[in-house]
Design a protein around this motif. Structure first.
Motif, PDB file in Angstrom:
ATOM      1  N   THR A 112       0.797  -1.098   0.078  1.00 63.21           N
ATOM      2  CA  THR A 112      -0.068   0.079   0.036  1.00 63.21           C
ATOM      3  C   THR A 112       0.739   1.148   0.264  1.00 63.21           C
ATOM      4  OG1 THR A 112      -0.119  -0.289   2.494  1.00 63.21           O
ATOM      5  CG2 THR A 112      -2.076  -1.076   1.079  1.00 63.21           C
ATOM      6  N   GLY A 113       2.316   1.239  -0.233  1.00 64.45           N
ATOM      7  CA  GLY A 113       3.121   2.152  -0.418  1.00 64.45           C
ATOM      8  C   GLY A 113       3.365   3.078   0.858  1.00 64.45           C
ATOM      9  N   GLN A 114       3.011   2.470   1.826  1.00 63.37           N
ATOM     10  CA  GLN A 114       3.360   3.326   3.217  1.00 63.37           C
ATOM     11  C   GLN A 114       4.804   3.276   3.544  1.00 63.37           C
ATOM     12  OE1 GLN A 114       0.236   2.585   6.338  1.00 63.37           O
ATOM     13  NE2 GLN A 114      -0.503   1.283   4.651  1.00 63.37           N
ATOM     14  N   ILE A 115       5.518   2.204   3.193  1.00 65.24           N
ATOM     15  CA  ILE A 115       6.938   2.270   3.493  1.00 65.24           C
ATOM     16  C   ILE A 115       7.585   1.750   2.062  1.00 65.24           C
ATOM     17  CG2 ILE A 115       6.765   1.736   6.000  1.00 65.24           C
ATOM     18  CD1 ILE A 115       7.073  -1.259   5.465  1.00 65.24           C
ATOM     19  N   LYS A 116       9.045   2.092   2.111  1.00 62.41           N
ATOM     20  CA  LYS A 116       9.459   2.156   0.849  1.00 62.41           C
ATOM     21  C   LYS A 116      10.434   0.708   0.933  1.00 62.41           C
ATOM     22  CE  LYS A 116      12.096   6.085   1.754  1.00 62.41           C
ATOM     23  NZ  LYS A 116      12.564   7.537   1.197  1.00 62.41           N
ATOM     24  N   PRO A 117      10.405  -0.200   0.145  1.00 61.55           N
ATOM     25  CA  PRO A 117      11.166  -1.255  -0.020  1.00 61.55           C
ATOM     26  C   PRO A 117      12.812  -0.972  -0.123  1.00 61.55           C
ATOM     27  CG  PRO A 117      10.143  -0.938  -1.888  1.00 61.55           C
ATOM     28  CD  PRO A 117       9.454  -0.121  -1.238  1.00 61.55           C
ATOM     29  N   ASN A 118      13.503  -1.804   0.730  1.00 56.93           N
ATOM     30  CA  ASN A 118      14.829  -1.784   0.358  1.00 56.93           C
ATOM     31  C   ASN A 118      15.583  -1.958  -0.882  1.00 56.93           C
ATOM     32  OD1 ASN A 118      14.565  -2.152   3.520  1.00 56.93           O
ATOM     33  ND2 ASN A 118      16.235  -0.545   3.226  1.00 56.93           N
ATOM     34  N   ILE A 119      14.735  -3.376  -1.416  1.00 59.58           N
ATOM     35  CA  ILE A 119      14.963  -3.890  -2.560  1.00 59.58           C
ATOM     36  C   ILE A 119      13.693  -4.320  -3.330  1.00 59.58           C
ATOM     37  CG2 ILE A 119      16.315  -5.636  -3.839  1.00 59.58           C
ATOM     38  CD1 ILE A 119      18.140  -6.001  -1.778  1.00 59.58           C
ATOM     39  N   GLY A 120      13.523  -4.394  -4.447  1.00 64.24           N
ATOM     40  CA  GLY A 120      12.225  -4.833  -5.239  1.00 64.24           C
ATOM     41  C   GLY A 120      11.321  -3.803  -5.497  1.00 64.24           C
ATOM     42  N   THR A 121      10.296  -4.153  -6.032  1.00 60.27           N
ATOM     43  CA  THR A 121       9.390  -3.271  -6.593  1.00 60.27           C
ATOM     44  C   THR A 121       7.897  -3.839  -6.068  1.00 60.27           C
ATOM     45  OG1 THR A 121       9.215  -4.508  -8.768  1.00 60.27           O
ATOM     46  CG2 THR A 121      10.487  -2.436  -8.626  1.00 60.27           C
ATOM     47  N   VAL A 122       6.921  -3.132  -6.270  1.00 58.97           N
ATOM     48  CA  VAL A 122       5.635  -3.202  -5.706  1.00 58.97           C
ATOM     49  C   VAL A 122       4.811  -2.745  -7.113  1.00 58.97           C
ATOM     50  CG1 VAL A 122       3.296  -3.315  -4.246  1.00 58.97           C
ATOM     51  CG2 VAL A 122       5.654  -3.308  -3.465  1.00 58.97           C
ATOM     52  N   ARG A 123       3.830  -3.420  -7.871  1.00 60.27           N
ATOM     53  CA  ARG A 123       3.133  -2.638  -8.758  1.00 60.27           C
ATOM     54  C   ARG A 123       1.508  -3.263  -8.571  1.00 60.27           C
ATOM     55  NH1 ARG A 123       6.738  -1.090 -12.680  1.00 60.27           N
ATOM     56  NH2 ARG A 123       5.249  -0.153 -14.145  1.00 60.27           N
ATOM     57  N   ILE A 124       0.740  -2.289  -8.575  1.00 65.41           N
ATOM     58  CA  ILE A 124      -0.689  -2.345  -8.504  1.00 65.41           C
ATOM     59  C   ILE A 124      -1.396  -2.200  -9.786  1.00 65.41           C
ATOM     60  CG2 ILE A 124      -2.684  -1.707  -7.332  1.00 65.41           C
ATOM     61  CD1 ILE A 124      -0.717  -2.788  -5.319  1.00 65.41           C
ATOM     62  N   LYS A 125      -2.021  -2.951 -10.303  1.00 66.50           N
ATOM     63  CA  LYS A 125      -2.527  -2.638 -11.873  1.00 66.50           C
ATOM     64  C   LYS A 125      -1.561  -2.284 -12.588  1.00 66.50           C
ATOM     65  CE  LYS A 125      -7.101  -2.434 -12.381  1.00 66.50           C
ATOM     66  NZ  LYS A 125      -8.259  -1.656 -12.646  1.00 66.50           N
ATOM     67  N   GLY A 126      -0.126  -2.748 -12.730  1.00 67.76           N
ATOM     68  CA  GLY A 126       0.634  -2.333 -13.758  1.00 67.76           C
ATOM     69  C   GLY A 126       1.522  -1.208 -13.097  1.00 67.76           C
ATOM     70  N   LEU A 137      -4.532   9.218   6.167  1.00 70.94           N
ATOM     71  CA  LEU A 137      -4.522  10.087   5.402  1.00 70.94           C
ATOM     72  C   LEU A 137      -3.758   9.638   4.126  1.00 70.94           C
ATOM     73  CD1 LEU A 137      -3.683  13.431   7.872  1.00 70.94           C
ATOM     74  CD2 LEU A 137      -5.802  12.585   6.629  1.00 70.94           C
ATOM     75  N   THR A 138      -2.609   9.001   4.240  1.00 70.57           N
ATOM     76  CA  THR A 138      -1.726   8.704   3.274  1.00 70.57           C
ATOM     77  C   THR A 138      -2.228   7.499   2.319  1.00 70.57           C
ATOM     78  OG1 THR A 138      -0.545   7.170   4.775  1.00 70.57           O
ATOM     79  CG2 THR A 138       0.279   9.474   4.291  1.00 70.57           C
ATOM     80  N   THR A 139      -3.566   6.986   2.492  1.00 74.27           N
ATOM     81  CA  THR A 139      -4.013   6.162   1.729  1.00 74.27           C
ATOM     82  C   THR A 139      -5.044   6.518   1.146  1.00 74.27           C
ATOM     83  OG1 THR A 139      -5.080   4.990   3.683  1.00 74.27           O
ATOM     84  CG2 THR A 139      -3.301   3.998   2.942  1.00 74.27           C
ATOM     85  N   ARG A 140      -5.188   8.013   0.670  1.00 79.05           N
ATOM     86  CA  ARG A 140      -6.360   8.556   0.122  1.00 79.05           C
ATOM     87  C   ARG A 140      -5.688   9.251  -1.124  1.00 79.05           C
ATOM     88  NH1 ARG A 140     -10.281   6.497   2.524  1.00 79.05           N
ATOM     89  NH2 ARG A 140      -9.515   5.931   4.599  1.00 79.05           N
ATOM     90  N   PRO A 141      -6.195   9.460  -2.017  1.00 76.05           N
ATOM     91  CA  PRO A 141      -5.626  10.160  -3.135  1.00 76.05           C
ATOM     92  C   PRO A 141      -5.427  11.492  -3.167  1.00 76.05           C
ATOM     93  CG  PRO A 141      -8.040   9.845  -3.630  1.00 76.05           C
ATOM     94  CD  PRO A 141      -7.612   9.213  -2.393  1.00 76.05           C
ATOM     95  N   ILE A 142      -4.470  11.735  -2.389  1.00 80.26           N
ATOM     96  CA  ILE A 142      -4.048  13.210  -2.245  1.00 80.26           C
ATOM     97  C   ILE A 142      -2.511  13.311  -2.007  1.00 80.26           C
ATOM     98  CG2 ILE A 142      -6.197  14.390  -1.472  1.00 80.26           C
ATOM     99  CD1 ILE A 142      -4.993  14.093   1.341  1.00 80.26           C
ATOM    100  N   SER A 143      -1.920  14.178  -2.340  1.00 86.84           N
ATOM    101  CA  SER A 143      -0.347  14.252  -2.073  1.00 86.84           C
ATOM    102  C   SER A 143      -0.097  14.591  -0.513  1.00 86.84           C
ATOM    103  CB  SER A 143       0.399  15.246  -2.977  1.00 86.84           C
ATOM    104  OG  SER A 143      -0.192  16.518  -2.651  1.00 86.84           O
ATOM    105  N   LYS A 144       0.993  14.294  -0.183  1.00 82.15           N
ATOM    106  CA  LYS A 144       1.513  14.474   1.011  1.00 82.15           C
ATOM    107  C   LYS A 144       1.571  16.092   1.334  1.00 82.15           C
ATOM    108  CE  LYS A 144       3.397   9.942   2.273  1.00 82.15           C
ATOM    109  NZ  LYS A 144       4.564   9.247   2.532  1.00 82.15           N
ATOM    110  N   SER A 145       2.047  16.549   0.200  1.00 80.65           N
ATOM    111  CA  SER A 145       2.347  17.924   0.391  1.00 80.65           C
ATOM    112  C   SER A 145       0.806  18.687   0.788  1.00 80.65           C
ATOM    113  CB  SER A 145       2.781  18.852  -1.120  1.00 80.65           C
ATOM    114  OG  SER A 145       4.090  18.216  -0.921  1.00 80.65           O
TER     115      SER A 145
END
Lengths: 308, 270
Positions: free
Chosen positions: A50-64, B105-113
């Motif tokens: 869900t993109g809340q943290i960034k991976p150290n290695i690798g990728t995540v793709r949601i619907k491409g 907030l961060t799982t909504r379609p808005i930028s963090k800025s």
């Protein structure tokens, strides 16, 4: 079927602690259960996808598309976090409508969607109460409501059943299953096998940050069923009960507890043993105080499966 | 291309507006706001005591507007706006991470800025309103026997604008501090009552490294009497420069806060 979520060599460390290691998988529409003991890496996996943290290695793709900092994707993703935290001074209604506003819906649309979501989780009557006054079950349902209110295509639920009573669990399981038929992708994590089993047949096992197995639940079940289980029974006549158990070929050992009113039974077929219990108690007029399964947790099963 | 950029800008501004409306409305009801609202009445109480004493002691030789001007510098400029900006500015990001509500907030379609700017605007509005109510009441109490003198209202307006600018600038700075540091309150207190209160009295151009220098430059420097030391050693910058510098500081720290909040990884619940 085209995968909705794709991860490639996904790895994450928290300092020196491994969160997730080299996870490559594809998740298709339907319900997928992420199963693993506490600290296995389930939440890390869900935070990464869900993109809340960034991976150290690798990728995540949601619907491409790459998920990290791609906030537009969140119009099709609903996330229910594990943590029991809210803007406590808000009411349930304010909470759901406020978050819906961030999806750029019009005011009437926000109200319609919030009403619908709260109806689904059966919180309409309590919508004007402050969240602080909600029970754990209500808070859990409110989290679920905010995750589904914008009608997302992908729903990610992190331990949605934790801390709920059996009735609350049944309600949430029913809710999750009701979404199954609508072509959505639902990813749900848990550390309790029967909970996942009640929702889906498709599971991914995570252990120590790695994908241990994935596939149909029957395959996992077969693995687990060969693992000896210990069941503890506290009852009025432990000796009489022990004599009945010892006749069964799937009972490996019977031990008496220190107080002589309890039994520890080791079996290689837990389901069969559980189905026998009610008739044994009734026929022999045994009063039961407690039935527990001391090693019936995922950690024990995983330890067994990885050959520890 | 231009159309696309305009659409993106309008989407961004819409996001900021939505975040603003949520947090302004939530902030109004928050316990923290009520506490700080009461706290911001401290100078009003002092003004009331002074006036009460003047009336009943029969010694009203000091003009109300003189006391008011000193109250603005002593309590508002050097103390209250710093406290309000510190607690509301740092909470723009820290209350989301500490309260573990950031995920909503961060799982909504808005930028963090947009989250940072929306919350910053909401909280700045709140603190400006809090400050304005206190200043207005202090003014009315201290000048109760001279309310027909319209030239006094110019002073009131000027002081409210200066304090408002101060809140805008300090809240932006503390928003950045909140996004950057974990123990932002301690650092903020050191900055407010250490750096800001010391550096402003340094001679030459050193004092230009404080925000309060530019705020004081917008006030008359002819302050005399018991509190004249507060303007001691002030080598004021021109008004235009001061306003520009306050604007620049605000923009720089808001941009830094947005960049930092967008790039930094906040690990909740671990």
């Amino acid at each position: 079927m085209k995968p909705i979520v794709e991860t490639k060599n996904l790895s994450k460390w928290y300092g020196n602690v491994l969160g997730l290691s080299d996870v490559t998988l594809q998740i298709e529409p339907g319900i997928t259960g992420i199963l693993g003991p506490n600290g296995a890496g389930k939440s890390t996996f869900l935070k990464l996808i869900t993109g809340q943290i960034k991976p150290n290695i690798g990728t995540v793709r949601i619907k491409g598309q790459e998920i990290r900092n791609n906030y537009n994707l969140f119009s099709i993703i609903g996330f229910c976090p594990e943590q029991d935290f809210f803007y406590d001074e808000m009411t349930g209604w304010q909470f759901v409508t406020s978050l819906l506003k961030l999806h750029h819906f019009s005011e009437p649309d926000v109200e319609t969607r919030a009403q619908k979501a709260l109806e689904i989780v059966k919180l309409v009557e309590d919508k004007d109460r402050v969240i602080r006054s909600y029970s754990r079950g209500m808070r859990q349902r409110l989290k679920f409501a905010q995750a589904i209110a914008h009608d997302p295509e992908i729903i990610v639920l992190d331990e949605p059943l934790s801390g709920l009573d059996p009735l609350g669990r049944r309600k949430i399981i029913h809710l999750i299953k009701s979404y199954k038929g609508e072509g959505r992708t639902i990813i749900v994590s848990s550390h309790v096998l029967p909970e996942i089993e009640a929702m889906t047949k498709r599971i991914i096992l995570i252990h120590q940050g790695k994908i241990f197995a994935q596939g149909d639940i029957h395959y996992i079940r077969d693995l687990i069923d060969t693992h000896p289980h210990i069941i503890s029974i506290k009852c009025s006549n432990a000796r009489q009960l022990a004599s009945k158990f010892i006749q069964q070929d799937y009972v490996l050992k019977v031990h008496f507890g220190s107080s002589n009113d309890s039994l520890l039974i080791e079996t290689n077929n837990r389901d069969k043993l559980f189905s026998l219990l009610p008739s044994l108690f009734i026929e022999n007029k045994i009063k039961v105080d407690e039935i527990t399964s001391p090693d019936d947790n995922l950690q024990a099963v995983f330890d067994y499966l990885v050959g520890r | 291309m231009i159309q696309k950029n305009t659409r993106r800008l309008s989407f961004f501004l819409d996001s900021v507006k939505n975040v603003y409306s949520i947090f302004f409305s939530m902030g109004r009801r928050a316990k923290k706001t009520k506490i700080f609202f009461l706290f911001s009445f401290l100078p009003v109480v002092i003004a009331f005591i002074i006036k009460f004493n003047q009336i009943f002691s029969g010694r009203s030789n000091v003009q109300g507007i003189y006391i008011f001007s000193n109250l603005i510098v002593v309590f508002y400029l050097q103390f209250l706006i710093l406290i309000l900006a510190l607690f509301f500015g740092t909470s723009v990001t820290s209350e989301e991470t500490e309260g573990q509500t950031l995920v909503y907030l961060t799982t909504r379609p808005i930028s963090k800025s947009a989250i940072v700017l929306g919350k910053y605007s909401a909280y700045t509005t709140l603190v400006i309103l809090m400050m304005s109510v206190g200043v207005l009441l202090s003014f009315l109490i201290l000048n109760v026997n001279n309310l027909g003198n319209f030239s006094l209202y110019k002073i009131l307006l000027r002081d409210v604008v200066v304090l408002g600018l101060g809140l805008i600038c300090y809240t932006a700075f503390f928003t950045f501090i909140g996004a950057f540091l974990k123990k932002s309150i301690i650092v903020g207190l050191v900055f407010s009552f250490g750096w800001e209160n010391v550096i402003q009295y340094f001679p030459g151009s050193t004092q230009r490294f404080s925000i309060i220098h530019y705020l004081k430059s917008l006030l008359p420097t002819s302050s005399s009497g018991r509190f004249s030391f507060l303007m001691f050693r002030l080598e004021p910058s021109p008004i235009g420069t001061s306003i520009f510098m306050l604007f620049l500081i605000t923009v720089i720290f808001l941009c830094l806060a947005c960049i930092l909040f967008s790039q930094k990884e906040y690990i909740l619940g671990d």
